[in-house]
Motif scaffolding. Structure first.
Motif, PDB file in Angstrom:
ATOM      1  N   UNK A  11       0.833  -1.201   0.000  1.00  0.00           N
ATOM      2  CA  UNK A  11       0.000   0.000   0.000  1.00  0.00           C
ATOM      3  C   UNK A  11       0.870   1.255   0.000  1.00  0.00           C
ATOM      4  N   UNK A  12       1.899   1.262   0.806  1.00  0.00           N
ATOM      5  CA  UNK A  12       2.798   2.408   0.879  1.00  0.00           C
ATOM      6  C   UNK A  12       3.543   2.642  -0.418  1.00  0.00           C
ATOM      7  N   UNK A  13       3.989   1.564  -1.031  1.00  0.00           N
ATOM      8  CA  UNK A  13       4.698   1.685  -2.312  1.00  0.00           C
ATOM      9  C   UNK A  13       3.756   2.185  -3.397  1.00  0.00           C
ATOM     10  N   UNK A  14       2.532   1.661  -3.423  1.00  0.00           N
ATOM     11  CA  UNK A  14       1.550   2.120  -4.410  1.00  0.00           C
ATOM     12  C   UNK A  14       1.223   3.596  -4.202  1.00  0.00           C
ATOM     13  N   UNK A  15       1.078   4.025  -2.944  1.00  0.00           N
ATOM     14  CA  UNK A  15       0.837   5.442  -2.650  1.00  0.00           C
ATOM     15  C   UNK A  15       1.987   6.307  -3.162  1.00  0.00           C
ATOM     16  N   UNK A  16       3.204   5.879  -2.886  1.00  0.00           N
ATOM     17  CA  UNK A  16       4.373   6.652  -3.300  1.00  0.00           C
ATOM     18  C   UNK A  16       4.466   6.753  -4.818  1.00  0.00           C
ATOM     19  N   UNK A  17       4.238   5.648  -5.504  1.00  0.00           N
ATOM     20  CA  UNK A  17       4.301   5.659  -6.964  1.00  0.00           C
ATOM     21  C   UNK A  17       3.195   6.546  -7.541  1.00  0.00           C
ATOM     22  N   UNK A  18       1.996   6.458  -6.970  1.00  0.00           N
ATOM     23  CA  UNK A  18       0.901   7.301  -7.440  1.00  0.00           C
ATOM     24  C   UNK A  18       1.186   8.775  -7.236  1.00  0.00           C
ATOM     25  N   UNK A  19       1.704   9.133  -6.049  1.00  0.00           N
ATOM     26  CA  UNK A  19       1.995  10.536  -5.757  1.00  0.00           C
ATOM     27  C   UNK A  19       3.109  11.071  -6.655  1.00  0.00           C
ATOM     28  N   UNK A  20       4.212  10.354  -6.732  1.00  0.00           N
ATOM     29  CA  UNK A  20       5.345  10.826  -7.534  1.00  0.00           C
ATOM     30  C   UNK A  20       4.979  10.857  -9.011  1.00  0.00           C
ATOM     31  N   UNK A  21       4.274   9.835  -9.482  1.00  0.00           N
ATOM     32  CA  UNK A  21       3.852   9.819 -10.885  1.00  0.00           C
ATOM     33  C   UNK A  21       2.925  10.979 -11.209  1.00  0.00           C
ATOM     34  N   UNK A  22       1.981  11.255 -10.325  1.00  0.00           N
ATOM     35  CA  UNK A  22       1.075  12.377 -10.542  1.00  0.00           C
ATOM     36  C   UNK A  22       1.787  13.718 -10.489  1.00  0.00           C
ATOM     37  N   UNK A  23       2.718  13.856  -9.546  1.00  0.00           N
ATOM     38  CA  UNK A  23       3.475  15.107  -9.442  1.00  0.00           C
ATOM     39  C   UNK A  23       4.335  15.324 -10.687  1.00  0.00           C
ATOM     40  N   UNK A  24       4.952  14.257 -11.188  1.00  0.00           N
ATOM     41  CA  UNK A  24       5.742  14.384 -12.411  1.00  0.00           C
ATOM     42  C   UNK A  24       4.865  14.723 -13.606  1.00  0.00           C
ATOM     43  N   UNK A  25       3.692  14.120 -13.671  1.00  0.00           N
ATOM     44  CA  UNK A  25       2.766  14.452 -14.756  1.00  0.00           C
ATOM     45  C   UNK A  25       2.364  15.923 -14.670  1.00  0.00           C
ATOM     46  N   UNK A  26       2.077  16.414 -13.462  1.00  0.00           N
ATOM     47  CA  UNK A  26       1.750  17.821 -13.278  1.00  0.00           C
ATOM     48  C   UNK A  26       2.905  18.729 -13.672  1.00  0.00           C
ATOM     49  N   UNK A  27       4.114  18.321 -13.320  1.00  0.00           N
ATOM     50  CA  UNK A  27       5.298  19.101 -13.680  1.00  0.00           C
ATOM     51  C   UNK A  27       5.446  19.203 -15.191  1.00  0.00           C
ATOM     52  N   UNK A  28       5.333  18.058 -15.880  1.00  0.00           N
ATOM     53  CA  UNK A  28       5.529  18.068 -17.332  1.00  0.00           C
ATOM     54  C   UNK A  28       4.397  18.766 -18.062  1.00  0.00           C
ATOM     55  N   UNK A  29       3.189  18.674 -17.550  1.00  0.00           N
ATOM     56  CA  UNK A  29       2.084  19.444 -18.139  1.00  0.00           C
ATOM     57  C   UNK A  29       2.351  20.935 -17.944  1.00  0.00           C
ATOM     58  N   UNK A  30       2.837  21.303 -16.769  1.00  0.00           N
ATOM     59  CA  UNK A  30       3.196  22.697 -16.518  1.00  0.00           C
ATOM     60  C   UNK A  30       4.301  23.181 -17.443  1.00  0.00           C
ATOM     61  N   UNK A  31       5.302  22.353 -17.666  1.00  0.00           N
ATOM     62  CA  UNK A  31       6.378  22.714 -18.596  1.00  0.00           C
ATOM     63  C   UNK A  31       5.824  22.922 -20.003  1.00  0.00           C
ATOM     64  N   UNK A  32       4.920  22.045 -20.401  1.00  0.00           N
ATOM     65  CA  UNK A  32       4.298  22.134 -21.721  1.00  0.00           C
ATOM     66  C   UNK A  32       3.494  23.433 -21.857  1.00  0.00           C
ATOM     67  N   UNK A  33       2.888  23.872 -20.748  1.00  0.00           N
ATOM     68  CA  UNK A  33       2.099  25.106 -20.749  1.00  0.00           C
ATOM     69  C   UNK A  33       2.960  26.354 -20.499  1.00  0.00           C
ATOM     70  N   UNK A  34       4.255  26.173 -20.266  1.00  0.00           N
ATOM     71  CA  UNK A  34       5.140  27.300 -20.024  1.00  0.00           C
ATOM     72  C   UNK A  34       5.168  27.762 -18.581  1.00  0.00           C
ATOM     73  N   UNK A  35       4.811  26.895 -17.650  1.00  0.00           N
ATOM     74  CA  UNK A  35       4.801  27.224 -16.221  1.00  0.00           C
ATOM     75  C   UNK A  35       6.037  26.601 -15.579  1.00  0.00           C
ATOM     76  N   UNK A  36       7.018  27.426 -15.242  1.00  0.00           N
ATOM     77  CA  UNK A  36       8.285  26.929 -14.708  1.00  0.00           C
ATOM     78  C   UNK A  36       8.301  27.075 -13.189  1.00  0.00           C
ATOM     79  N   UNK A  37       8.288  25.949 -12.479  1.00  0.00           N
ATOM     80  CA  UNK A  37       8.274  26.005 -11.013  1.00  0.00           C
ATOM     81  C   UNK A  37       9.611  26.454 -10.444  1.00  0.00           C
ATOM     82  N   UNK A  38      10.657  26.411 -11.252  1.00  0.00           N
ATOM     83  CA  UNK A  38      11.985  26.789 -10.784  1.00  0.00           C
ATOM     84  C   UNK A  38      12.375  28.201 -11.212  1.00  0.00           C
ATOM     85  N   UNK A  39      11.426  28.975 -11.715  1.00  0.00           N
ATOM     86  CA  UNK A  39      11.712  30.350 -12.120  1.00  0.00           C
ATOM     87  C   UNK A  39      12.074  31.178 -10.880  1.00  0.00           C
ATOM     88  N   UNK A  40      12.977  32.145 -11.029  1.00  0.00           N
ATOM     89  CA  UNK A  40      13.330  32.979  -9.866  1.00  0.00           C
ATOM     90  C   UNK A  40      12.121  33.794  -9.396  1.00  0.00           C
TER      91      UNK A  40
END
Length: 77
Positions: A11-40
């Motif tokens: 259960x813990x491993x599945x939770x971790x994979x779901x969270x990290x996978x979703x966060x990475x998907x959100x990050x890459x969608x943001x990059x595609x939309x021009x939203x840089x979380x690391x901008x100054x």
């Protein structure tokens, strides 16, 4: 009424994979939309990108828990 579920390592491993996978998907969608979380600074685009990563992580965790629940229900039948 069903018996309470004791969380397992799987259960813990599945939770971790779901969270990290979703966060990475959100990050890459943001990059595609021009939203840089690391901008100054904390400009609008950076904050929207951060929010998208958080939303993606939450949705990924929710999806992982729904999958776990359906798997448990299927094995109890």
């Amino acid at each position: 009424m069903s018996a309470p579920h004791t969380p397992s390592l799987a259960d813990g491993i599945a939770d971790a994979i779901g969270f990290v996978g979703g966060a990475l998907a959100g990050f890459w969608i943001g990059q595609w939309l021009g939203l840089d979380i690391f901008a100054p600074g904390y400009g609008t685009k950076a904050l929207l990108g951060i929010a998208l990563v958080g939303l993606g992580g939450g949705l990924g965790l929710h999806a992982a828990r729904r999958w776990q629940k359906s798997r448990r229900e299927r094995t109890q039948d």
